[in-house]
Design a protein around this motif. Structure first.
Motif, PDB file in Angstrom:
ATOM      1  N   CYS A   1     -23.700  65.047 -13.528  1.00  0.00           N
ATOM      2  CA  CYS A   1     -23.365  65.365 -14.888  1.00  0.00           C
ATOM      3  C   CYS A   1     -21.935  65.161 -15.188  1.00  0.00           C
ATOM      4  O   CYS A   1     -21.451  64.494 -16.373  1.00  0.00           O
TER       5      CYS A   1
ATOM      6  N   LEU B   1     -25.121  72.638 -18.362  1.00  0.00           N
ATOM      7  CA  LEU B   1     -24.414  71.569 -18.022  1.00  0.00           C
ATOM      8  C   LEU B   1     -23.994  70.372 -18.884  1.00  0.00           C
ATOM      9  O   LEU B   1     -24.777  69.933 -19.594  1.00  0.00           O
TER      10      LEU B   1
ATOM     11  N   ARG C   1     -24.160  68.925 -10.862  1.00  0.00           N
ATOM     12  CA  ARG C   1     -23.149  69.210 -11.760  1.00  0.00           C
ATOM     13  C   ARG C   1     -21.984  68.202 -11.606  1.00  0.00           C
ATOM     14  O   ARG C   1     -21.568  67.524 -12.256  1.00  0.00           O
TER      15      ARG C   1
END
Lengths: 270, 310
Positions: free
Chosen positions: B97, B133, B93
């Motif tokens: 991302c 995500l 995350r």
């Protein structure tokens, strides 16, 4: 060439920037930003090979501020170094600002890695250092960790890997201000002895006064000449350094000063 | 579909990654002490200097890959799905991302078809976790040909991808000339009695179910959704309009996975009942892969049965 006196003045100016940013945002983390200001000053005004006009210069030295909550210190340093205008600091944490609460590499020129979730920055720094070696680039990678942050297990996964891959182009600085949100490091979750831990993981370790410009300069010089292993500089610092009423107080980890406190802080930093 | 020739998608991955490595010097590979199982050892043998074993430390591996990506490398990161999407979720995350870094997470041993290792190793939440995500693309390939295409195709995208791969050998569905496109599902058959949406290992089972149902006079189509995010809304809507009933089948928890992704499209675009076949919000258990597929009702016979009942 900057003199020690120059660097001390820069550090003061950077601290003022921190106080302004946090005051205007009415939120942020002044304590841990002030403790690390001298280290950032030396990195960006003396040690690192960087170019504010070309922030993505491929062979630049890199910095990962793993303790991303000290973002105000990094922003203030970058602004003063010329990556962006000083005035932008007053937009810190605002809805339309590039200066996010925690550093975002895609929004702020000069930020080499997005950080904020503690414990991840050293791994990213390792990746940069591994990449440098893979491509025979000679840039160096610096990573600043908090002394509370090293309670995160991932830090030690990364420490193991840094030594395993003999990342002598990596220099870790632990901002050892001795305080985390809930109190003293030794009371909340004792991460001491920090030096012995990094040593046993395979690092060359130095203990310095992390608010002493001369000691910081010397430590980086030594680190540059260490071969075959990474370096960890355990920098003893004072949380809130430079603002009398913030010094050594955990309560100033994550809150903004009032107008009165702001004025006093700025006065102290003249 | 060639049911004689069975190849696990992790094998296709390992072999194609090595070929890609020859052509693209930016490809680097990281693994967490599972390279013989994820098949990245094939790449490691040919390109030892570009292969990094990070040991049993998946969180460090993900953030390290992120750091390498900031320097222009294209990291392919492999471990079992449970350790990639689960253990290292926050690293995916926040390190990958959020900064939208060019890291390809190729996670093998997804789903209950891991088999004997049991629930601790059977990742049935990864599609759910990964597709929520921002910036992440999520893929789950169904056979050797499609997997080899995907390995190459994701290198052309600048940004994170989660590719879900399987331990179990499965039939080769497509021929070499099949065209694929990220985000475009593949409709197999024109049946109008039902659509079976499937992904990964369940596509070949759905195709076998299609044949079984033919004997009962039920004509279904199968839609292979190899890209779960971004999902092929257009084809889902088309099938909802053209077929009487809709089913989804996945080796994944029915919460948050393929069925949920399809249901999201249907509720907004073309409201219609969808029966989700998958792991019914329970953990897996030890057993042989095919026994577990039968136990959870995601093998051909049980899919056919559910469709006849449904």
């Amino acid at each position: 060439m900057e003199s020690i006196e120059d660097l001390k003045n820069y550090a003061k100016r950077i601290r003022k920037g921190i106080i302004q940013a946090v005051y205007y945002a009415n939120s942020g983390h002044p304590g841990g930003a002030l403790s690390v200001a001298d280290i950032l000053t030396v990195l960006y005004f003396k040690e690192m090979n960087i170019n504010p006009k070309d922030p993505n210069m491929p062979n630049r030295d890199r910095l990962v501020l793993s303790k991303g909550h000290a973002s105000a210190a990094l922003y203030s340093t970058l602004a003063y170094r010329g990556y962006f205008e000083d005035e932008e600091l007053t937009t810190f944490r605002n809805i339309n600002s590039n200066l996010q609460g925690h550093p975002d590499k895609n929004k702020v020129p000069g930020v080499d890695m997005t950080t904020g979730s503690l414990g991840q920055g050293l791994s990213a720094a390792n990746g940069m250092a591994i990449s440098a070696k893979l491509h025979n680039e000679n840039y160096r990678v610096y990573c600043i960790l908090g002394d509370g942050e090293i309670e995160e297990g991932q830090v030690w996964e990364a420490a193991m890997a840094a030594a395993h891959y003999k990342l002598d182009n990596l220099c870790v600085i632990v901002d050892n201000n001795n305080l985390q949100i809930d109190g003293k490091i030794s009371d909340v979750m004792n991460s001491y002895p920090i030096d012995k831990k990094f040593e046993s993981f395979g690092f060359e370790v130095m203990n310095i006064d992390g608010n002493d410009i001369e000691e910081i300069i010397k430590a980086f010089e030594v680190a540059r000449n260490i071969k075959g292993k990474p370096t960890a500089i355990i920098a003893k610092t004072i949380k809130g350094k430079g603002v009398s009423f913030m010094e050594n107080k955990a309560s100033w980890h994550g809150k903004a000063p009032s107008l009165e406190e702001f004025n006093q802080a700025i006065n102290e930093l003249q | 579909m060639n049911t004689e020739l069975k190849i696990a998608t992790r094998q296709s991955y390992g072999e194609e990654l090595e070929k890609l490595g020859k052509e693209n010097e930016k490809i680097v590979v990281l693994d967490a002490d599972l390279s013989s199982a994820t098949k990245t050892n094939i790449f490691a043998k040919s390109f030892p200097e570009r292969f990094f074993d990070m040991g049993i430390a998946e969180q460090n591996m993900m953030s390290t890959a992120a750091g390498m990506a900031t320097c222009g490398d294209i990291p392919y990161v492999s471990t079992f799905a449970v350790f990639a999407a689960g253990r290292a979720y926050d690293q995916i995350r926040n390190s990958i991302c959020y900064p939208n870094l060019n890291v390809k997470i190729c996670a093998t041993h997804a789903g209950v078809t891991v088999g004997e290792d049991g629930a601790t190793h059977q990742m049935i939440e990864d599609i759910s976790l990964m597709r929520t995500l921002p910036n992440m693309k999520v893929m789950c390939t169904s056979d050797d040909i499609q997997t080899r295409w995907a390995i190459r195709e994701i290198a052309k995208i600048d940004g994170p991808v989660y590719l879900r791969l399987c331990r179990l050998a499965s039939p080769v569905i497509y021929n070499e000339n099949q065209k694929f496109e990220i985000g475009k599902a593949i409709q197999i058959g024109e049946g109008t009695d039902a659509t079976i949406f499937a992904t990964g290992i369940t596509v070949s089972e759905a195709l076998k179910a299609k044949e079984l149902l033919k004997n009962d006079g039920i004509d279904v189509r199968v839609v292979d959704i190899h890209t779960i995010k971004p999902i092929d809304k257009e084809l889902i809507i088309k099938c909802a309009r053209e077929t009487r009933k809709l089913f989804s089948v996945e080796d994944h928890n029915i919460i948050g996975g393929l069925g949920s992704a399809i249901a999201e499209v249907l509720t907004e675009e073309e409201p219609k009942k969808l029966k989700r076949i998958g792991i019914p919000d329970t953990f897996g258990k030890s057993g042989k892969a095919m026994e577990l597929m039968q136990y959870f009702g995601i093998n051909a016979e049980n899919i056919a049965k559910t469709i006849k009942e449904g």
